[in-house]
Write an enzyme that holds these catalytic residues in place. Structure first.
Site, PDB file in Angstrom:
ATOM      1  N   ASN A 239       0.830  -1.220  -0.156  1.00 46.96           N
ATOM      2  CA  ASN A 239      -0.315   0.150  -0.075  1.00 46.96           C
ATOM      3  C   ASN A 239       1.082   1.638  -0.425  1.00 46.96           C
ATOM      4  O   ASN A 239       1.023   1.040   0.863  1.00 46.96           O
ATOM      5  CB  ASN A 239      -1.233   0.102   1.336  1.00 46.96           C
TER       6      ASN A 239
ATOM      7  N   ARG B 210      -2.316  -1.497  -3.414  1.00 44.78           N
ATOM      8  CA  ARG B 210      -3.695  -1.042  -3.327  1.00 44.78           C
ATOM      9  C   ARG B 210      -3.660   0.108  -4.739  1.00 44.78           C
ATOM     10  O   ARG B 210      -2.885   0.983  -4.555  1.00 44.78           O
ATOM     11  CB  ARG B 210      -3.528  -0.482  -1.687  1.00 44.78           C
TER      12      ARG B 210
ATOM     13  N   HIS C  62     -12.756   2.700   0.503  1.00 45.12           N
ATOM     14  CA  HIS C  62     -12.731   1.743   1.622  1.00 45.12           C
ATOM     15  C   HIS C  62     -13.411   0.851   1.264  1.00 45.12           C
ATOM     16  O   HIS C  62     -14.315   0.019   2.158  1.00 45.12           O
ATOM     17  CB  HIS C  62     -13.916   2.382   2.337  1.00 45.12           C
TER      18      HIS C  62
ATOM     19  N   ARG D 252     -10.952  15.382   7.699  1.00 46.06           N
ATOM     20  CA  ARG D 252     -11.553  16.227   7.085  1.00 46.06           C
ATOM     21  C   ARG D 252     -13.036  16.640   6.911  1.00 46.06           C
ATOM     22  O   ARG D 252     -13.330  16.233   8.249  1.00 46.06           O
ATOM     23  CB  ARG D 252     -11.892  14.786   6.051  1.00 46.06           C
TER      24      ARG D 252
ATOM     25  N   GLU E 220      -8.148  -4.870   4.562  1.00 42.33           N
ATOM     26  CA  GLU E 220      -8.356  -4.690   3.531  1.00 42.33           C
ATOM     27  C   GLU E 220      -6.494  -5.676   3.313  1.00 42.33           C
ATOM     28  O   GLU E 220      -6.852  -6.248   1.826  1.00 42.33           O
ATOM     29  CB  GLU E 220      -7.491  -3.215   3.414  1.00 42.33           C
TER      30      GLU E 220
END
Ligand code: AMP
Length: 400
Positions: free
Chosen positions: A7, A91, A180, A241, A384
């Site tokens: 990743n 990823r 996600h 965020r 993940e």
């Protein structure tokens, strides 16, 4: 079969090496602060050895070289030769509408990922850098791209269309994509196992609550709506965020404070959310501590965070036409029993009953609602990397 999962972020590379015979993790770690001062690599293996290698890592090439060195190291490594790695899974954050599934990486696929990269300029170029380095170092190994956006490609147009002039969608691909996806897919599959029911029969609401946060409505294993949008900025309140806001605020702030568009972009992505409201931290643990000590802004941050989640659960309850289970995952969802309780306490209309004892569990798969709760509430630690490894295995086997 051994699969390396990478990743590659802007200044970090996370990795896990899986033995797919039993899906166990042989080694994992991350390189941090790539291209910045004080960079380092942290590496752990399945024998319990842990090392921190502090050295300058100027770019992704050096970062991946260091990962490989750690995997081959005589003391803390787990491989004797690179030949033992059968495939590499990457990823990739944004696949646009081009990618409807994980994909074997070819020159053409790289060009297609590049073509959608202006939709994710903060992510895709770094993912591509990781792919390019692996192509150089291990040119003959199958490499697979697993996209955050793919799981949400099942959304229908009423869920993904913004009410803008339609040509912006047609010409520039401006629509909701969602992120996600690998996490939401993993936890909803696991939820079916925990509930011992076929995924095809289930209506699920998956709450991925970490530093980044998103919520997804999943019907029969398919994403039908999700809170993140064109970019990962929309939706829930996150660490830094803003999530949802009135777009007119942007122009208002530009005029009030004489800001540039890029200032506002940075405010919305890096200085808002829990950090922005609390003025303390993006880390929920710090904010809870401050709130307990009487800090008012910290309490407001928590209240807004929780209320936004409840609002989405309400909306998705209606979009799904009912819900069998709500799933909590990621840092906050897996560990914070107080937050789970407060979210569920505000959902009285759904007749949810949490089991106070099982809600205390941390970081393990569990049903935390009572038997007579109308909706099951599950905690499912996300994985993940395992999803990426599983997809990589499937596609690499097909390719060889
Ligand atoms: P993530 O992005 O999934 O790593 O989640 C990070 C968020 O989870 C931060 O806001 C942390 O405060 C929160 N969190 C709460 N408890 C834990 C924990 N035990 N480990 C890691 N993160 C936690």
């Amino acid at each position: 079969m051994k699969i390396l999962v990478l990743n590659s972020g802007s200044s970090s590379i996370k990795y896990q090496l899986f033995d797919m015979i039993d899906q166990s993790v042989l080694a994992k770690g991350y390189a941090q602060r790539i291209g910045i001062e004080d960079s380092y690599l942290e590496h752990k293996n399945n024998r319990g050895d842990k090392v921190k290698i502090e050295q300058e890592i100027h770019n992704h090439n050096e970062g991946i070289q260091l990962v490989i060195k750690a995997l081959l190291d005589q003391a803390h490594g787990v491989l004797t030769s690179l030949d033992e790695i059968d495939a590499i899974g990457h990823r990739v954050v944004h696949g646009g509408e081009k990618f409807q599934q994980s994909t074997l990486i070819t020159d053409d696929v790289i060009a297609q990922i590049q073509a959608v990269s202006d939709l994710a300029p903060l992510h895709n170029p770094h993912n591509l850098a990781g792919i390019a380095v692996c192509n150089q170092i291990m040119p003959n190994k199958p490499q697979v791209a697993v996209f955050d956006t793919v799981f949400h490609q099942t959304m229908e147009s009423q869920a993904y269309t913004y009410a803008l002039p339609y040509r912006y969608y047609q010409e520039y691909g401006v629509r909701r994509y969602g992120f996600h996806g690998t996490s939401h897919q993993y936890v909803t599959k696991r939820a079916a196992k925990v509930l011992a029911r076929p995924l095809a029969d289930l209506k699920l609401i998956s709450c991925h609550l970490g530093n980044g946060a998103s919520i997804t409505a999943v019907k029969a294993g398919k994403s039908i709506d999700t809170s993140m949008g064109l970019t990962p900025l929309e939706g829930l309140v996150m660490g830094t965020r803003s999530g949802d806001l009135d777009p007119a605020i942007i122009n208002y702030l530009i005029e009030k404070e004489n800001l540039t568009i890029s200032d506002v972009d940075s405010i919305l992505n890096k200085q808002s959310g829990l950090l922005g409201i609390s003025g303390i931290s993006n880390d929920l643990r710090d904010i809870q501590k401050a709130a307990r000590e009487g800090n008012k802004q910290a309490q407001i941050a928590l209240d807004v965070f929780i209320y936004r989640i409840q609002k989405y659960i309400g909306a998705y309850f209606v979009a799904l036409g009912g819900v069998d289970a709500i799933i909590f995952t990621a840092g906050v969802g897996e560990n914070e029993s107080n937050i789970r309780k407060e979210i569920c306490d505000g959902l009285g209309v759904l007749n949810i009953k949490l089991d106070a004892t099982s809600n205390q569990l941390r970081g393990e798969e569990a049903c935390i609602s009572t038997i007579d709760s109308s909706v099951a509430v599950l905690v499912i630690p996300t994985n993940e990397e395992l999803m990426i490894a599983q997809d990589t295995k499937k596609i690499a086997l097909r390719a060889t």
